[in-house]
Design a protein around this motif. Sequence first.
Motif, PDB file in Angstrom:
ATOM      1  N   ARG A 181       0.854  -1.189   0.000  1.00 16.33           N
ATOM      2  CA  ARG A 181       0.000   0.000   0.000  1.00 16.33           C
ATOM      3  C   ARG A 181       0.894   1.245   0.000  1.00 16.33           C
ATOM      4  O   ARG A 181       1.905   1.297   0.705  1.00 16.33           O
ATOM      5  CB  ARG A 181      -0.903   0.033   1.237  1.00 16.33           C
ATOM      6  CG  ARG A 181      -1.893  -1.126   1.326  1.00 16.33           C
ATOM      7  CD  ARG A 181      -2.958  -1.048   0.238  1.00 16.33           C
ATOM      8  NE  ARG A 181      -3.927  -2.121   0.356  1.00 16.33           N
ATOM      9  CZ  ARG A 181      -3.822  -3.315  -0.241  1.00 16.33           C
ATOM     10  NH1 ARG A 181      -2.752  -3.583  -0.989  1.00 16.33           N
ATOM     11  NH2 ARG A 181      -4.757  -4.216  -0.085  1.00 16.33           N
ATOM     12  N   HIS A 235       1.164   5.113   0.971  1.00 13.05           N
ATOM     13  CA  HIS A 235       0.581   6.135   1.850  1.00 13.05           C
ATOM     14  C   HIS A 235       1.461   7.376   1.800  1.00 13.05           C
ATOM     15  O   HIS A 235       2.663   7.314   2.111  1.00 13.05           O
ATOM     16  CB  HIS A 235       0.454   5.603   3.274  1.00 13.05           C
ATOM     17  CG  HIS A 235      -0.625   4.572   3.412  1.00 13.05           C
ATOM     18  ND1 HIS A 235      -1.935   4.910   3.663  1.00 13.05           N
ATOM     19  CD2 HIS A 235      -0.596   3.219   3.286  1.00 13.05           C
ATOM     20  CE1 HIS A 235      -2.669   3.813   3.716  1.00 13.05           C
ATOM     21  NE2 HIS A 235      -1.875   2.769   3.481  1.00 13.05           N
ATOM     22  N   PRO A 251      -6.451  13.882  -0.894  1.00 13.39           N
ATOM     23  CA  PRO A 251      -6.920  12.636  -1.527  1.00 13.39           C
ATOM     24  C   PRO A 251      -7.909  12.871  -2.656  1.00 13.39           C
ATOM     25  O   PRO A 251      -8.927  12.178  -2.763  1.00 13.39           O
ATOM     26  CB  PRO A 251      -7.578  11.912  -0.348  1.00 13.39           C
ATOM     27  CG  PRO A 251      -8.094  13.003   0.520  1.00 13.39           C
ATOM     28  CD  PRO A 251      -7.070  14.113   0.433  1.00 13.39           C
ATOM     29  N   SER A 264      -6.607  10.417  -5.971  1.00 14.68           N
ATOM     30  CA  SER A 264      -7.805   9.662  -5.571  1.00 14.68           C
ATOM     31  C   SER A 264      -7.760   8.216  -6.039  1.00 14.68           C
ATOM     32  O   SER A 264      -8.485   7.364  -5.511  1.00 14.68           O
ATOM     33  CB  SER A 264      -9.068  10.338  -6.128  1.00 14.68           C
ATOM     34  OG  SER A 264      -9.057  10.334  -7.556  1.00 14.68           O
ATOM     35  N   ALA A 280      -7.224   5.447  -3.159  1.00 16.13           N
ATOM     36  CA  ALA A 280      -8.396   4.969  -2.418  1.00 16.13           C
ATOM     37  C   ALA A 280      -9.347   4.215  -3.328  1.00 16.13           C
ATOM     38  O   ALA A 280      -9.928   3.197  -2.927  1.00 16.13           O
ATOM     39  CB  ALA A 280      -9.104   6.157  -1.761  1.00 16.13           C
ATOM     40  N   GLY A 339      -8.035   0.794  -3.777  1.00 22.89           N
ATOM     41  CA  GLY A 339      -7.604   0.111  -2.555  1.00 22.89           C
ATOM     42  C   GLY A 339      -6.112  -0.064  -2.465  1.00 22.89           C
ATOM     43  O   GLY A 339      -5.619  -1.023  -1.851  1.00 22.89           O
ATOM     44  N   ARG A 361      -3.492   5.519   0.343  1.00 20.09           N
ATOM     45  CA  ARG A 361      -4.208   6.754   0.667  1.00 20.09           C
ATOM     46  C   ARG A 361      -3.274   7.950   0.578  1.00 20.09           C
ATOM     47  O   ARG A 361      -2.095   7.871   0.961  1.00 20.09           O
ATOM     48  CB  ARG A 361      -4.775   6.663   2.082  1.00 20.09           C
ATOM     49  CG  ARG A 361      -5.480   7.910   2.586  1.00 20.09           C
ATOM     50  CD  ARG A 361      -5.999   7.707   3.992  1.00 20.09           C
ATOM     51  NE  ARG A 361      -6.554   8.931   4.548  1.00 20.09           N
ATOM     52  CZ  ARG A 361      -7.023   9.055   5.793  1.00 20.09           C
ATOM     53  NH1 ARG A 361      -7.004   7.998   6.609  1.00 20.09           N
ATOM     54  NH2 ARG A 361      -7.502  10.200   6.221  1.00 20.09           N
ATOM     55  N   TRP A 389      -3.013  11.376   2.438  1.00 15.23           N
ATOM     56  CA  TRP A 389      -3.520  11.806   3.738  1.00 15.23           C
ATOM     57  C   TRP A 389      -3.712  13.310   3.851  1.00 15.23           C
ATOM     58  O   TRP A 389      -4.261  13.786   4.856  1.00 15.23           O
ATOM     59  CB  TRP A 389      -2.554  11.355   4.840  1.00 15.23           C
ATOM     60  CG  TRP A 389      -2.540   9.875   5.061  1.00 15.23           C
ATOM     61  CD1 TRP A 389      -1.936   8.941   4.280  1.00 15.23           C
ATOM     62  CD2 TRP A 389      -3.164   9.161   6.134  1.00 15.23           C
ATOM     63  NE1 TRP A 389      -2.137   7.674   4.789  1.00 15.23           N
ATOM     64  CE2 TRP A 389      -2.889   7.780   5.937  1.00 15.23           C
ATOM     65  CE3 TRP A 389      -3.916   9.533   7.249  1.00 15.23           C
ATOM     66  CZ2 TRP A 389      -3.341   6.793   6.806  1.00 15.23           C
ATOM     67  CZ3 TRP A 389      -4.368   8.550   8.119  1.00 15.23           C
ATOM     68  CH2 TRP A 389      -4.087   7.193   7.888  1.00 15.23           C
TER      69      TRP A 389
END
Length: 557
Positions: free
Chosen positions: A325, A327, A333, A338, A341, A344, A347, A349
Amino acid sequence: MTFFSSAALPRTTPRGPRGSGRSGAPATDVERLDDNWAVLDRLVRRTESLARRGRDEQAAVAAMTAATFAWCNPSGVFASGPLEDVLARLGSDLPAPRGAAPPRPAGTRPRVLHVATQLYGTGGHTQMLSSWLRLDRAREHHVCVTGQEGRDVPDKISRVLTGPDALTLLDDGRPRLLDRAARLRELALDHDQVVLHVHPNDVVPAIALALPPGERPEVLLVNHADHVFWLGVHAADRVVNLRTSGARLNVERRGIPEARNALLVRPLVMRDRRLSRSAARAELGLAPDALVVASAADTYKYGAAGGETLLDVLLPVMRAHPEARLHVAGPEPDGDWSVLAAEGLGRAWGLLPDVHTLLEAADVYVDSHPFSSLTSMLEAAWLDTPVLTLRSPDERLGVLGADTPELDDDLVVAGSGSELAAQVDRLLADADVRHRVGASTGAAVRRFHADGAWAELAGKILDAPPAAGPASAPGSAVRSTGPLDQRLLQVMGNGVGQGLAGTLDVVSPLLSWPRRVETAARLLRSGRVRPALLLPRGAASRIRSARAAVGRVRASA
């Protein structure tokens, strides 16, 4: 007070997002650099004209406007001899200094005056000053801020200072730049050394310190913005560089002799690991067994610059590793980010007040691109996390990449997006390699930042004899429209102060109300709405102060 007349302002021709060339075709980068140079030249000439006519305060504001334009709109120069000459002349017209401070008793700690333009609650610039104050206990430190504009001084600064005179806000009750410069001169003469941490466009120190070296304390300028134009070449006796590439650019493009350049790693108060990686992921609401690729920087440092973005590079790697993932702290976001997210994959933040938990959660840390963010990268390395950066193999672009003495041998450097993707893929696929590279990286950083190591390095610079030999000569600075200048033009297009209207917006607190109205109209024509510019001079600062006071009352209730 009016600082500019409409007739005196440089005229610019709208060119659209990337501009239209002289034949109607899209402007080349060289043409855009030349256009910016033409605007800068007219701004400098306006500054010189005001100074010749004895309109010193207007000349100071005009100089700050020209420097802001040069900082935000690359034109092929990193220093300006004519601007520095005007500021030196303005300094010569300040009231005569009252003489040196009386001698202090033997054994008294040296007094150092740190000068900043503005202090912020977030970001590496203020954090670096805060760390310097905390780490160097061999000296007595005072902080002077030239333009805080009613904003609260962050606790990370105020809490580390001691004594009623340890902090001075020069713009508190002094709207005029020359009054601030006069007060700064008085403060400087009460100290043994002055260390400048100022913004590239700050004229106040250059005016205040325009005295022969024997009539003022030694001045050291921290080159924290080594990739852009800045003022202070004349004022600085020595330049404290945080990177070798910045020192090299000083010699090649700013007219600063090699003997006046020093190298010091950035001061950092490192925070040890509080949580294991899995516990940090749990605190952030992430899957404990996820492989986290992290990055943290201001949003503009991730902006596209005519090529692939860091997100473009890393997305295929994330898709190839179902357990991985991405981050990122800084970008909001939405927009391009985008996708993380939506698929999946992680992200964005936004701006976090504290990124430490995210860094604790990281298995791999990737530096921001196209602008590096060394502070976050070093903080991640301290936690035994492998750190990677994308840096062009073209040495002419060296100042745009990540280089720092702590990681000369341990930073994983990729010369292209595909190479960076391959290196991240390798680290995600092999835990043993991850742990080995991370341990080596952490050990390298600790050699420079653990157990008083930084304070010892700083002491060697501060205690060194004054620089000898030729003075810096910004008038000899070389203008170029080469690869570095073109690349800067691309990446700086994502920041503030774009074009003359954007520049006037930045310096608007110093402008008269009619000039702010004119600036608001210029911005409106380009699709930017700035109603705050229509407030009377000083109103925005007073509103910020009132809001801050209300916030403090609510917090204490």
